[in-house]
Design a protein around this motif. Structure first.
Motif, PDB file in Angstrom:
ATOM      1  N   LEU A 168     -53.513   9.436-118.485  1.00  0.00           N
ATOM      2  CA  LEU A 168     -54.483   8.642-117.731  1.00  0.00           C
ATOM      3  C   LEU A 168     -54.407   7.152-118.032  1.00  0.00           C
ATOM      4  N   VAL A 169     -54.105   6.808-119.284  1.00  0.00           N
ATOM      5  CA  VAL A 169     -54.174   5.396-119.667  1.00  0.00           C
ATOM      6  C   VAL A 169     -52.773   4.759-119.674  1.00  0.00           C
ATOM      7  N   VAL A 170     -51.893   5.253-120.551  1.00  0.00           N
ATOM      8  CA  VAL A 170     -50.579   4.593-120.690  1.00  0.00           C
ATOM      9  C   VAL A 170     -49.796   4.647-119.372  1.00  0.00           C
ATOM     10  N   GLY A 179     -52.377  -3.902-114.162  1.00  0.00           N
ATOM     11  CA  GLY A 179     -51.172  -4.570-113.671  1.00  0.00           C
ATOM     12  C   GLY A 179     -50.066  -4.779-114.684  1.00  0.00           C
ATOM     13  N   VAL A 180     -50.044  -3.985-115.754  1.00  0.00           N
ATOM     14  CA  VAL A 180     -48.922  -4.080-116.689  1.00  0.00           C
ATOM     15  C   VAL A 180     -48.303  -2.689-116.837  1.00  0.00           C
ATOM     16  N   HIS A 193     -49.319 -10.522-117.697  1.00  0.00           N
ATOM     17  CA  HIS A 193     -48.840  -9.537-116.713  1.00  0.00           C
ATOM     18  C   HIS A 193     -50.069  -8.913-116.092  1.00  0.00           C
ATOM     19  N   GLY A 194     -50.254  -9.083-114.805  1.00  0.00           N
ATOM     20  CA  GLY A 194     -51.494  -8.627-114.189  1.00  0.00           C
ATOM     21  C   GLY A 194     -52.649  -9.358-114.853  1.00  0.00           C
ATOM     22  N   SER A 195     -53.625  -8.607-115.344  1.00  0.00           N
ATOM     23  CA  SER A 195     -54.744  -9.257-116.044  1.00  0.00           C
ATOM     24  C   SER A 195     -54.630  -9.065-117.557  1.00  0.00           C
ATOM     25  N   VAL A 196     -53.434  -8.739-118.021  1.00  0.00           N
ATOM     26  CA  VAL A 196     -53.235  -8.474-119.449  1.00  0.00           C
ATOM     27  C   VAL A 196     -52.531  -9.659-120.108  1.00  0.00           C
TER      28      VAL A 196
END
Ligand SMILES: C[S@@+](CC[C@H](N)C(=O)[O-])C[C@H]1O[C@@H](n2cnc3c(N)ncnc32)[C@H](O)[C@@H]1O
Length: 233
Positions: free
Chosen positions: A38-40, A49-50, A222-225
């Motif tokens: 679900l997460v990674v 977005g990463v 990257h994206g919002s990260v």
């Protein structure tokens, strides 16, 4: 500021936010059954977005054979990348038993030492004792109204790293980063549910709090990260 009874060399964390353990959320069962899927392989990309290989590159460039993994989750990335040593020394530090158990099992080939504790408190390791520290997708889970309020974690990292040792990681930011409508909606939801606490976390603060404590700071988005790497003084 240092309190009168504060031991020299250990950051004074008396004004740090207080972390509340959430053992049901971060249970061994949830970690083992759901986290990677679900997460990674899910929310990293879909919400923030990463893609995980970008974070794996950060590990590859910075991980040492004498490493401290903060908030290891399931140990997915360290397991993929490995440790560049025949005689690795690995510590895993997490507030919750679930991630410690699951990551230690997965990383058993490195004979990890499990440390259960709060990253806001000084780590139970000697000064200048590790050559790399990773903090992947952790800061956004910590209480605090900004990266500055959470930056005592960086003091704790700086204390245990050898000079020139590498500090790297990534976190979902809410300010100064691009985010589509789905990201914004997701951000609001995870903050409402108190899984995240990052509405005040900005790219500018991340960079400046790292630069106060480390050299050669590089932060990319990257994206919002925000992903960072830096060297200890
Ligand atoms: C989103 S997971 C990140 C896992 C992994 N590093 C990754 O990149 O996917 C957040 C982790 O932070 C841990 N955590 C939350 N608050 C903490 C605290 N105050 N001190 C130490 N670990 C904490 C959780 O138990 C969990 O393992």
């Amino acid at each position: 500021m240092t309190s009168p009874h504060h031991p020299p060399g250990v950051p004074d964390n008396s004004s740090a936010p207080v972390a509340t353990p959430r053992p049901r959320l971060w249970s061994e069962r949830n970690m083992a059954a759901l986290y990677d899927l679900l997460v990674v392989h899910g929310t990293y990309w879909a919400m923030w977005g990463v893609r995980w290989p970008v974070i794996a590159e950060l590990y590859r460039a910075n991980v040492s054979g004498n490493h401290l993994e903060l908030a290891p989750g399931t140990g997915y990335l360290l397991n993929r990348v490995g440790m560049p040593s025949e005689t690795p020394r690995l510590h895993l530090l997490d507030l919750h038993e679930g991630p410690l158990e699951v990551s230690a099992r997965r990383l058993a080939r490195f004979q990890p030492v499990k440390l259960q504790g709060d990253v806001f408190q000084p780590f139970p390791l000697a000064e200048d004792s590790v050559d790399s520290v990773a903090a992947g997708m952790m800061l956004h889970c910590l209480p605090g109204d900004s990266i500055t309020a959470k930056a005592v974690v960086f003091d704790n990292v700086a204390r245990v790293l050898t000079p020139g040792g590498r500090f790297f990681g990534c976190t979902v930011l809410a300010r100064d980063v691009p985010m589509n409508w789905f990201g914004r909606l997701s951000l609001r939801k995870v903050n409402d549910k108190q899984v995240f606490c990052n509405l005040g976390d900005s790219l500018a603060d991340l960079r400046s709090e790292l630069e106060k404590r480390f050299d050669d700071v590089s932060v990319t988005v990257h994206g919002s990260v925000g992903l960072w790497q830096a060297s200890a003084r």
